[in-house]
Design a protein around this motif. Structure first.
Motif, mmCIF file in Angstrom:
data_model
loop_
_atom_site.group_PDB
_atom_site.id
_atom_site.type_symbol
_atom_site.label_atom_id
_atom_site.label_comp_id
_atom_site.label_asym_id
_atom_site.label_seq_id
_atom_site.Cartn_x
_atom_site.Cartn_y
_atom_site.Cartn_z
ATOM 1 N N TYR A 156 -40.916 -51.994 -74.523
ATOM 2 C CA TYR A 156 -39.660 -51.612 -75.175
ATOM 3 C C TYR A 156 -39.728 -51.939 -76.668
ATOM 4 O O TYR A 156 -39.374 -51.119 -77.523
ATOM 5 C CB TYR A 156 -38.496 -52.334 -74.518
ATOM 6 N N ALA A 157 -40.200 -53.137 -76.988
ATOM 7 C CA ALA A 157 -40.297 -53.546 -78.392
ATOM 8 C C ALA A 157 -41.252 -52.636 -79.158
ATOM 9 O O ALA A 157 -40.966 -52.224 -80.295
ATOM 10 C CB ALA A 157 -40.761 -54.999 -78.479
ATOM 11 N N GLN A 158 -42.374 -52.294 -78.542
ATOM 12 C CA GLN A 158 -43.330 -51.419 -79.227
ATOM 13 C C GLN A 158 -42.742 -50.036 -79.467
ATOM 14 O O GLN A 158 -42.870 -49.474 -80.557
ATOM 15 C CB GLN A 158 -44.626 -51.298 -78.428
ATOM 16 N N ARG A 159 -42.088 -49.475 -78.448
ATOM 17 C CA ARG A 159 -41.505 -48.137 -78.596
ATOM 18 C C ARG A 159 -40.433 -48.126 -79.686
ATOM 19 O O ARG A 159 -40.266 -47.130 -80.395
ATOM 20 C CB ARG A 159 -40.920 -47.684 -77.257
ATOM 21 N N MET A 160 -39.736 -49.235 -79.853
ATOM 22 C CA MET A 160 -38.705 -49.327 -80.884
ATOM 23 C C MET A 160 -39.269 -49.672 -82.257
ATOM 24 O O MET A 160 -38.521 -49.839 -83.222
ATOM 25 C CB MET A 160 -37.656 -50.366 -80.488
ATOM 26 N N GLY A 161 -40.588 -49.790 -82.346
ATOM 27 C CA GLY A 161 -41.226 -50.041 -83.627
ATOM 28 C C GLY A 161 -41.089 -51.465 -84.135
ATOM 29 O O GLY A 161 -41.205 -51.717 -85.336
ATOM 30 N N MET A 162 -40.897 -52.402 -83.220
ATOM 31 C CA MET A 162 -40.695 -53.787 -83.623
ATOM 32 C C MET A 162 -42.010 -54.555 -83.643
ATOM 33 O O MET A 162 -42.995 -54.152 -83.020
ATOM 34 C CB MET A 162 -39.695 -54.457 -82.677
ATOM 35 N N ASP A 163 -42.022 -55.663 -84.365
ATOM 36 C CA ASP A 163 -43.170 -56.548 -84.414
ATOM 37 C C ASP A 163 -43.166 -57.407 -83.140
ATOM 38 O O ASP A 163 -42.239 -58.189 -82.920
ATOM 39 C CB ASP A 163 -43.083 -57.441 -85.662
ATOM 40 N N LEU A 164 -44.203 -57.262 -82.328
ATOM 41 C CA LEU A 164 -44.208 -57.947 -81.034
ATOM 42 C C LEU A 164 -44.206 -59.466 -81.178
ATOM 43 O O LEU A 164 -43.521 -60.163 -80.428
ATOM 44 C CB LEU A 164 -45.410 -57.498 -80.194
ATOM 45 N N ASP A 165 -44.966 -59.975 -82.121
ATOM 46 C CA ASP A 165 -44.985 -61.426 -82.309
ATOM 47 C C ASP A 165 -43.620 -61.947 -82.744
ATOM 48 O O ASP A 165 -43.188 -63.017 -82.295
ATOM 49 C CB ASP A 165 -46.043 -61.814 -83.340
ATOM 50 N N ALA A 166 -42.941 -61.190 -83.591
ATOM 51 C CA ALA A 166 -41.609 -61.621 -84.032
ATOM 52 C C ALA A 166 -40.622 -61.631 -82.866
ATOM 53 O O ALA A 166 -39.778 -62.528 -82.760
ATOM 54 C CB ALA A 166 -41.107 -60.703 -85.145
ATOM 55 N N VAL A 167 -40.742 -60.644 -81.987
ATOM 56 C CA VAL A 167 -39.880 -60.603 -80.796
ATOM 57 C C VAL A 167 -40.157 -61.806 -79.903
ATOM 58 O O VAL A 167 -39.236 -62.479 -79.431
ATOM 59 C CB VAL A 167 -40.090 -59.280 -80.034
ATOM 60 N N ILE A 168 -41.443 -62.093 -79.686
ATOM 61 C CA ILE A 168 -41.805 -63.232 -78.838
ATOM 62 C C ILE A 168 -41.309 -64.542 -79.435
ATOM 63 O O ILE A 168 -40.859 -65.444 -78.709
ATOM 64 C CB ILE A 168 -43.328 -63.268 -78.613
ATOM 65 N N ASP A 169 -41.342 -64.648 -80.767
ATOM 66 C CA ASP A 169 -40.861 -65.863 -81.430
ATOM 67 C C ASP A 169 -39.417 -66.179 -81.040
ATOM 68 O O ASP A 169 -39.039 -67.347 -80.901
ATOM 69 C CB ASP A 169 -40.921 -65.711 -82.962
ATOM 70 N N VAL A 170 -38.633 -65.140 -80.844
ATOM 71 C CA VAL A 170 -37.215 -65.332 -80.532
ATOM 72 C C VAL A 170 -36.987 -65.455 -79.029
ATOM 73 O O VAL A 170 -36.465 -66.461 -78.541
ATOM 74 C CB VAL A 170 -36.362 -64.171 -81.100
ATOM 75 N N ILE A 171 -37.394 -64.445 -78.277
ATOM 76 C CA ILE A 171 -37.053 -64.447 -76.851
ATOM 77 C C ILE A 171 -37.862 -65.486 -76.078
ATOM 78 O O ILE A 171 -37.458 -65.919 -74.998
ATOM 79 C CB ILE A 171 -37.210 -63.047 -76.214
ATOM 80 N N GLY A 172 -38.985 -65.907 -76.651
ATOM 81 C CA GLY A 172 -39.800 -66.915 -75.999
ATOM 82 C C GLY A 172 -39.218 -68.314 -76.087
ATOM 83 O O GLY A 172 -39.769 -69.257 -75.505
ATOM 84 N N GLN A 173 -38.092 -68.451 -76.775
ATOM 85 C CA GLN A 173 -37.433 -69.755 -76.893
ATOM 86 C C GLN A 173 -36.033 -69.759 -76.296
ATOM 87 O O GLN A 173 -35.333 -70.770 -76.352
ATOM 88 C CB GLN A 173 -37.358 -70.175 -78.370
ATOM 89 N N GLY A 174 -35.600 -68.625 -75.744
ATOM 90 C CA GLY A 174 -34.262 -68.531 -75.183
ATOM 91 C C GLY A 174 -34.271 -68.535 -73.666
ATOM 92 O O GLY A 174 -35.164 -69.101 -73.023
ATOM 93 N N ALA A 175 -33.269 -67.872 -73.084
ATOM 94 C CA ALA A 175 -33.128 -67.860 -71.623
ATOM 95 C C ALA A 175 -34.294 -67.157 -70.930
ATOM 96 O O ALA A 175 -34.573 -67.411 -69.764
ATOM 97 C CB ALA A 175 -31.810 -67.188 -71.242
ATOM 98 N N ALA A 176 -34.983 -66.260 -71.659
ATOM 99 C CA ALA A 176 -36.116 -65.531 -71.086
ATOM 100 C C ALA A 176 -37.439 -66.270 -71.278
ATOM 101 O O ALA A 176 -38.500 -65.731 -70.969
ATOM 102 C CB ALA A 176 -36.204 -64.140 -71.711
ATOM 103 N N ARG A 177 -37.367 -67.478 -71.765
ATOM 104 C CA ARG A 177 -38.583 -68.244 -72.030
ATOM 105 C C ARG A 177 -39.413 -68.401 -70.758
ATOM 106 O O ARG A 177 -38.895 -68.712 -69.692
ATOM 107 C CB ARG A 177 -38.213 -69.630 -72.549
ATOM 108 N N SER A 178 -40.723 -68.178 -70.889
ATOM 109 C CA SER A 178 -41.639 -68.367 -69.758
ATOM 110 C C SER A 178 -43.046 -68.531 -70.301
ATOM 111 O O SER A 178 -43.344 -68.165 -71.441
ATOM 112 C CB SER A 178 -41.598 -67.165 -68.803
ATOM 113 N N TRP A 179 -43.915 -69.070 -69.444
ATOM 114 C CA TRP A 179 -45.327 -69.180 -69.816
ATOM 115 C C TRP A 179 -45.902 -67.796 -70.079
ATOM 116 O O TRP A 179 -46.717 -67.620 -70.990
ATOM 117 C CB TRP A 179 -46.085 -69.858 -68.673
ATOM 118 N N MET A 180 -45.469 -66.817 -69.319
ATOM 119 C CA MET A 180 -46.009 -65.465 -69.456
ATOM 120 C C MET A 180 -45.758 -64.879 -70.843
ATOM 121 O O MET A 180 -46.661 -64.366 -71.492
ATOM 122 C CB MET A 180 -45.406 -64.536 -68.390
#
Length: 300
Positions: free
Chosen positions: A193-217
């Motif tokens: 979804y992030a790629q199709r929307m033209g977003m920076d994947l690492d920047a997305v992970i920086d945010v969602i990887g620390q919130g409720a969706a945080r996971s090892w994956m």
């Protein structure tokens, strides 16, 4: 810790690092791998090469194994030239392969007939966990034998747990793999979804990887996807094996696991596309192709 004569069978992505930690802790290691050169670095560190699992057993008090598939486990442990054939009374066999709970019980029963004990001790944490000795290790078998081997497990892992009788370690690993399957497809679809929307994947992970969706994956394999790294920390072909075991066990007890069944089918497609030797994050490539999206660079 008392220095021991140990055996190690299987020096692949996971086993090589795990065995290395035991050597670094000062133990004497006897090693065997089907492809000899994959154990060369361990031999150079002082391990003794053996020509068969049977020879490993003859020279060891505790033998660890981590191989690919249940038939490999059966051959290595119970075969004509396997560990049990060379075992002495009082020896301990520790299988760290993710395998069938039923096979773990069979191995335990066969070992008991030879006055040998067996533990099933699958692990979770991938290549990073193996290298950094932070694996989760889930163990089934006799409690007193677990306590005897526990100091060695602690050399390889950061979360070592006794789960119950023979097969309980494998059942716990099935719980782990069921959760991994669901989390993996969520990770892949989120980044698609992030790629199709033209977003920076690492920047997305920086945010969602620390919130409720945080996971090892998302924080580990998601990063690999973002960097176009599909090299195996854990092979797709082995994950398909694990999901097959979990689905068979679920069918045996009349338990429906539709989410796991769906993810399993996507990974079967990955194998059909020739991705079986990629890491599990290679699922991204499958769904990218299904969606006619430009693939992120990487092997395969």
């Amino acid at each position: 810790m008392e220095k021991m004569k140990l055996g190690w069978i299987g020096t692949g992505v996971m086993g090589n690092a795990m065995c290395g930690h035991l050597i670094d802790a000062g133990h004497q290691l006897n090693v065997y791998n089907r492809t000899k050169n994959k154990a060369d670095n361990l031999v150079s560190k002082g391990a003794e090469w053996c020509s068969s699992p049977r020879e490993v057993a003859r020279n060891s008090d505790i033998v660890f194994s981590i191989v690919g598939f249940p038939p490999d486990v059966e051959s290595v442990l119970l075969g004509e030239n396997g560990v049990l054939a060379g075992a002495r009374p009082g020896m301990v066999m520790v299988d760290m392969t993710t395998s069938s709970p039923e096979l773990a019980r069979t191995v335990s029963e066969a070992a008991a007939k030879r006055s040998v004990t067996a533990l099933d001790a699958p692990v979770s944490g991938g290549d990073v966990g193996a290298r950094e000795a932070t694996l989760a290790i889930m163990v089934g078998g006799e409690r007193d034998v677990f306590e005897r081997v526990k100091p060695l497990f602690e050399v390889m892992g950061g979360n070592v747990s006794y789960m119950g009788d023979a097969g309980a370690g494998q059942h716990t690993k099935m719980c782990n793999q069921i959760l991994v399957a669901g989390t993996m497809i969520g990770t892949v679809e989120s980044l698609l979804y992030a790629q199709r929307m033209g977003m920076d994947l690492d920047a997305v992970i920086d945010v969602i990887g620390q919130g409720a969706a945080r996971s090892w994956m998302i924080n580990n394999l998601g990063r690999r996807i973002a960097n176009g790294d599909f090299n195996p920390g854990f092979y797709i072909k082995h994950f398909v094996k694990d999901m097959g075991i979990a689905l068979a066990e679920a069918q045996r007890i009349n338990l429906s696991l539709p989410g796991l069944a769906l993810v399993n089918q996507f990974y079967v497609v990955a194998q059909a596309m020739g991705y079986e030797d990629l890491g599990t994050q290679g699922l991204y490539k499958v769904l990218a192709r299904i969606n006619n999206m430009e693939d992120i660079a990487g092997p395969g």
